[in-house]
Design an enzyme around this catalytic site. Structure first.
Site, PDB file in Angstrom:
ATOM      1  N   TYR A  97      38.724  53.733 -41.525  1.00 20.07           N
ATOM      2  CA  TYR A  97      38.243  53.493 -40.164  1.00 20.07           C
ATOM      3  C   TYR A  97      36.867  54.098 -39.963  1.00 20.07           C
ATOM      4  CZ  TYR A  97      39.249  58.271 -38.492  1.00 20.07           C
ATOM      5  OH  TYR A  97      39.260  59.631 -38.296  1.00 20.07           O
ATOM      6  N   CYS A  98      36.192  53.579 -38.946  1.00 18.27           N
ATOM      7  CA  CYS A  98      34.929  54.140 -38.471  1.00 18.27           C
ATOM      8  C   CYS A  98      34.983  54.069 -36.947  1.00 18.27           C
ATOM      9  CB  CYS A  98      33.729  53.391 -39.067  1.00 18.27           C
ATOM     10  SG  CYS A  98      33.645  51.645 -38.620  1.00 18.27           S
ATOM     11  N   SER A  99      33.862  53.878 -36.308  1.00 14.68           N
ATOM     12  CA  SER A  99      33.864  53.786 -34.846  1.00 14.68           C
ATOM     13  C   SER A  99      34.583  52.538 -34.363  1.00 14.68           C
ATOM     14  CB  SER A  99      32.431  53.781 -34.306  1.00 14.68           C
ATOM     15  OG  SER A  99      31.787  54.978 -34.626  1.00 14.68           O
ATOM     16  N   GLY A 101      35.140  49.600 -36.859  1.00 12.01           N
ATOM     17  CA  GLY A 101      35.703  48.823 -37.961  1.00 12.01           C
ATOM     18  C   GLY A 101      34.675  48.034 -38.743  1.00 12.01           C
ATOM     19  N   ILE A 126      38.219  54.136 -34.435  1.00  7.84           N
ATOM     20  CA  ILE A 126      38.661  55.275 -33.625  1.00  7.84           C
ATOM     21  C   ILE A 126      38.496  54.988 -32.130  1.00  7.84           C
ATOM     22  CG2 ILE A 126      36.474  56.545 -33.662  1.00  7.84           C
ATOM     23  CD1 ILE A 126      38.214  59.145 -34.042  1.00  7.84           C
TER      24      ILE A 126
END
Length: 171
Positions: A97-99, A101, A126
């Site tokens: 994951y990141c901010s 996707g 997230i």
């Protein structure tokens, strides 16, 4: 004719800059080369299965908050060799994951090229996790409402929690 031109010029910003859905945004940047997993599905996996969660954001973002049990692997400094040294079994279930996707899909593609074959990308990252009311932790392991939003442009996608754009002490 002049009035029509003025009307069109006035309406152009509305159509060009209108709010997109998250699906539209992800479709614009992602190829879906890596399957998505919803935040609800990940939440269930966390309770029932062994799954490795990898945070592909930058360290500054990770230190503000992250999903419980997530391991920081970064984006700009990402190394498949480092991951391989920590995750030997290429069949291990991995969620990246990141901010939102977008960056995480790029990292997931690198992991696929390195032979990992059980990778999923967290849909909405997230931000979506926090928007659905799931907890995030600061570096002290305490629950926080702070989320590093990477930039002002991306911060509009965080609907719940506190937007942070630089490291601040989380209480």
């Amino acid at each position: 004719m002049k009035q029509l031109l003025i009307l069109l010029l006035c309406l152009l910003p509305i159509s060009v800059f209108s709010q997109k859905t998250l699906d539209d945004l992800l479709s614009q940047y992602n190829t879906r080369s890596v399957p998505y997993i919803s935040v609800e599905e990940l939440r269930m996996l966390q309770k029932n299965e062994d799954v490795i969660i990898l945070d592909t954001r930058e360290e500054e973002e990770f230190t503000v908050s992250h999903i419980a049990s997530a391991k920081y692997i970064g984006f700009n400094t990402f190394s498949t060799e480092e991951v391989s040294s920590k995750i030997a079994d290429k069949d291990t279930p991995i969620i990246v994951y990141c901010s939102l996707g977008i960056r995480s899909e790029e990292i997931a593609e690198k992991l696929k090229k390195a032979g990992y074959n059980n990778i999923k990308n967290l849909y909405g990252g997230i931000f979506e996790w926090k928007n659905k009311g799931y907890p995030v932790l600061n570096t002290s392991g305490k629950e926080t409402d702070s989320i590093h939003t990477f930039s002002k442009v991306w911060s509009k996608w965080l609907k719940e929690g506190v937007s942070v754009n630089s490291i601040k002490k989380n209480n």
